[in-house]
Structures are given as C-alpha cells and as structure tokens.
Design an enzyme around this catalytic site. Structure first.
Site: not given
Ligand code: CA2
Length: 147
Positions: A11-12, A73, A86, A97, A99-101
């Site tokens: 999301p986003n 992400n 799950d 996995e 993450h940008i930040s």
C-alpha cells in the site's frame, strides 16, 4: 521455460516519488519497475502493486504456482499482516523482503516485521536502488539453485 521473479509492492507505494521524498526519494514506481526489468536481465518479471491485502496474497499464490522467486516490499502490511506471512510461508523459493527506508532507524511501529520470519534475506535503507540490489541478489540465488 524459466520461471519469473515476482516483484510485489504494498500500500501507498503507487505514490512513490510524489510525496515524502525526504524518506522515500524522488524515484517513481514506474521508474522502479524499469530498473527491475533492466536488472532482471533475461529473466521475466511480474511487477505488481496493490493497496489491497487480498490482491497481494493472490499474487503470492500465483508465485507459489508459477514463480521462481519473490521480491516483496509489503509496506505497512509488513507489520500487520499474518495473512501475508502465512502465504509467504507456503513458498519454497527465495524471498527477499525489501524496504526503501531503513525501518530500524525509524519509529518503533516500523521495527517489528512479521514478513522477515518468512524471508530469505532483508534489504532496507538503500533507497529505490535497493530494488536493483534485490534483483541482482535474486538472480544469484536462482542461478546457484539452477531454477
Ligand atoms: O521503506 C519502505 O519501503 C517501507 O516499506 C515503506 C512503507 C512503510 O510503511 C514501511 O515501513 C517502509 C510506506 C510506503 C508509503 O509509500 C509512500 C510513498 C510515497 C509517499 C508516501 C508514502
């Protein structure tokens, strides 16, 4: 036939490059997709984004049936979604996995990833370039397993 790499975005992230550039940078999701396609080389990628948990779960199921690797992400679902955890646990291939930040440098609500419990590796804090790093790492993981 070689199996594709699924690149899934939560999301986003469709707003990337448009808001909060001090945290997420100026690169748009469209540019991230181009970067991933280039970094994937000959390997096909399925690149998706959704604001809906059930859609992301649907793509994970698709990857379980057809995919070689998953780069994900999960955005805010990282910290809330047992359903995504799950689904990922059912996948036999490598999961990165991303993450940008750097989530660990941020507020405490961003510290406890549920998804990490199913991930082969975690990349955080490299900005949008992290996607390129993830694709390169994924290609190496798949090549070494000859998938
Ligand atoms: O750093 C990341 O990639 C995150 O997964 C981004 C998520 C956040 O919940 C995670 O903790 C870390 C938030 C995505 C929000 O995306 C936006 C993009 C542009 C403008 C505003 C938000």
């Amino acid at each position: 036939m070689t199996k594709p790499i699924y690149v899934l975005n939560g999301p986003n992230l469709n707003r990337l490059g448009k808001r909060e550039p001090h945290i997420y940078g100026h690169t748009t999701l469209g540019q991230v997709e181009e970067m991933c396609r280039r970094a994937a080389g000959k390997r096909e990628i399925v690149f998706c984004q959704s604001n809906a948990e059930h859609e992301i779960i649907g793509w994970i199921h698709e990857a379980i049936d057809e995919g070689a690797g998953i780069v994900i992400n999960p955005a805010a679902f990282t910290f809330t979604s047992i359903a995504i955890l799950d689904a990922l646990k059912q996948f036999d291939g490598p999961i990165i996995e991303l993450h940008i930040s750097n989530i660990h440098k941020r507020e405490a609500i961003y510290h406890n990833s549920l998804v990490s419990k199913a991930a082969t590796a975690v990349i955080a804090g490299l900005g949008a370039k992290g996607y390129e790093t993830a694709m390169t790492a994924m290609r190496q993981l798949l090549d070494q397993d000859q998938v």
